[in-house]
Design a protein around this motif. Structure first.
Motif, PDB file in Angstrom:
ATOM      1  N   SER A  34       0.816  -1.206   0.000  1.00 56.24           N
ATOM      2  CA  SER A  34       0.000   0.000   0.000  1.00 56.24           C
ATOM      3  C   SER A  34       0.855   1.263   0.000  1.00 56.24           C
ATOM      4  O   SER A  34       2.029   1.247   0.374  1.00 56.24           O
ATOM      5  N   GLU A  35       0.239   2.365  -0.381  1.00 59.11           N
ATOM      6  CA  GLU A  35       0.915   3.659  -0.332  1.00 59.11           C
ATOM      7  C   GLU A  35       1.182   4.061   1.111  1.00 59.11           C
ATOM      8  O   GLU A  35       2.215   4.674   1.407  1.00 59.11           O
ATOM      9  N   GLN A  78       4.759   5.205   2.537  1.00 58.74           N
ATOM     10  CA  GLN A  78       4.959   6.486   3.214  1.00 58.74           C
ATOM     11  C   GLN A  78       5.621   6.288   4.579  1.00 58.74           C
ATOM     12  O   GLN A  78       6.517   7.050   4.962  1.00 58.74           O
ATOM     13  N   THR A 104       4.887   9.675  -2.250  1.00 59.15           N
ATOM     14  CA  THR A 104       4.893   8.223  -2.073  1.00 59.15           C
ATOM     15  C   THR A 104       3.820   7.565  -2.920  1.00 59.15           C
ATOM     16  O   THR A 104       2.729   8.102  -3.116  1.00 59.15           O
ATOM     17  N   LYS A 105       4.156   6.401  -3.428  1.00 54.88           N
ATOM     18  CA  LYS A 105       3.256   5.578  -4.231  1.00 54.88           C
ATOM     19  C   LYS A 105       3.363   4.146  -3.746  1.00 54.88           C
ATOM     20  O   LYS A 105       4.369   3.736  -3.169  1.00 54.88           O
ATOM     21  N   ARG A 106       2.334   3.363  -3.985  1.00 53.00           N
ATOM     22  CA  ARG A 106       2.366   1.964  -3.563  1.00 53.00           C
ATOM     23  C   ARG A 106       3.461   1.221  -4.325  1.00 53.00           C
ATOM     24  O   ARG A 106       3.769   1.553  -5.467  1.00 53.00           O
ATOM     25  N   TRP A 118       4.181   0.660  -8.386  1.00 52.82           N
ATOM     26  CA  TRP A 118       3.655   1.772  -9.159  1.00 52.82           C
ATOM     27  C   TRP A 118       4.615   2.154 -10.284  1.00 52.82           C
ATOM     28  O   TRP A 118       5.820   2.079 -10.141  1.00 52.82           O
ATOM     29  N   THR A 137       8.459   4.466  -3.711  1.00 50.21           N
ATOM     30  CA  THR A 137       7.556   3.377  -3.320  1.00 50.21           C
ATOM     31  C   THR A 137       8.008   2.795  -1.980  1.00 50.21           C
ATOM     32  O   THR A 137       7.647   1.675  -1.644  1.00 50.21           O
TER      33      THR A 137
END
Length: 172
Positions: A37-38, A42, A133-135, A138, A167
């Motif tokens: 998950s994002e 994070q 931030t990205k999962r 991504w 990520t």
């Protein structure tokens, strides 16, 4: 939240770290702690940011600091008459809807301690840092929101700051 389990369900990474620090049995892995998950990404960024440090000429170790940057707008109404008012905007670079469409500030904002080298040897300065931030898994597509986030990153880098997409892994 009434108990540890409720808190741990909302903050699994923090719960796992608390349990590890206390020598307790690790919190069971779920989609927030196994890197899907994002929110997990994070948490990793913020933890890694805090681990980054330098030692100044006085021998003191200085660590980086990072904060969540929530961006958005919430409707507003007059508490006396109920009339609709301008929305309350929050977050960096969110002064107007038009600006927010062009430049979207990142999820994590902070200060990166840097040891200045030849000139002013031993002095520590704080470099502005920004990470979107990205999962995990991504890939950049260039859609509107991502383009606005890329525009923000380009602006920060142009002015001497540090900005990137992540990520979960970062190298400050």
């Amino acid at each position: 939240m009434n108990n540890f389990n409720q808190w741990a369900a909302r903050h699994p990474q923090a719960a796992a770290e608390l349990q590890a620090a206390l020598g307790a049995v690790p919190w069971p892995a779920n989609d927030l702690t196994d890197g899907k998950s994002e929110a997990w990404a994070q948490q990793q960024v913020r933890l890694n940011w805090a681990k980054h440090s330098v030692v100044g000429r006085d021998g003191a170790r200085v660590h980086g600091m990072a904060w969540r940057n929530n961006v958005g707008a919430t409707p507003a109404r007059c508490k006396h008459c109920g009339e609709k008012q301008q929305p309350v905007r929050y977050g960096l670079a969110n002064d107007s809807q038009r600006l927010n469409e062009a430049v979207k500030s990142h999820d994590v904002i902070g200060i990166i301690p840097r040891l200045i080298r030849p000139q002013d040897v031993g002095a520590i300065v704080g470099q502005f840092g920004s990470i979107e931030t990205k999962r995990p898994g991504w890939k950049y597509t260039g859609k509107n929101q991502e383009q606005g986030q890329a525009n923000w990153g380009a602006l920060i880098r142009k002015l001497g700051g540090f900005a990137t997409f992540s990520t979960g892994e970062i190298e400050l």
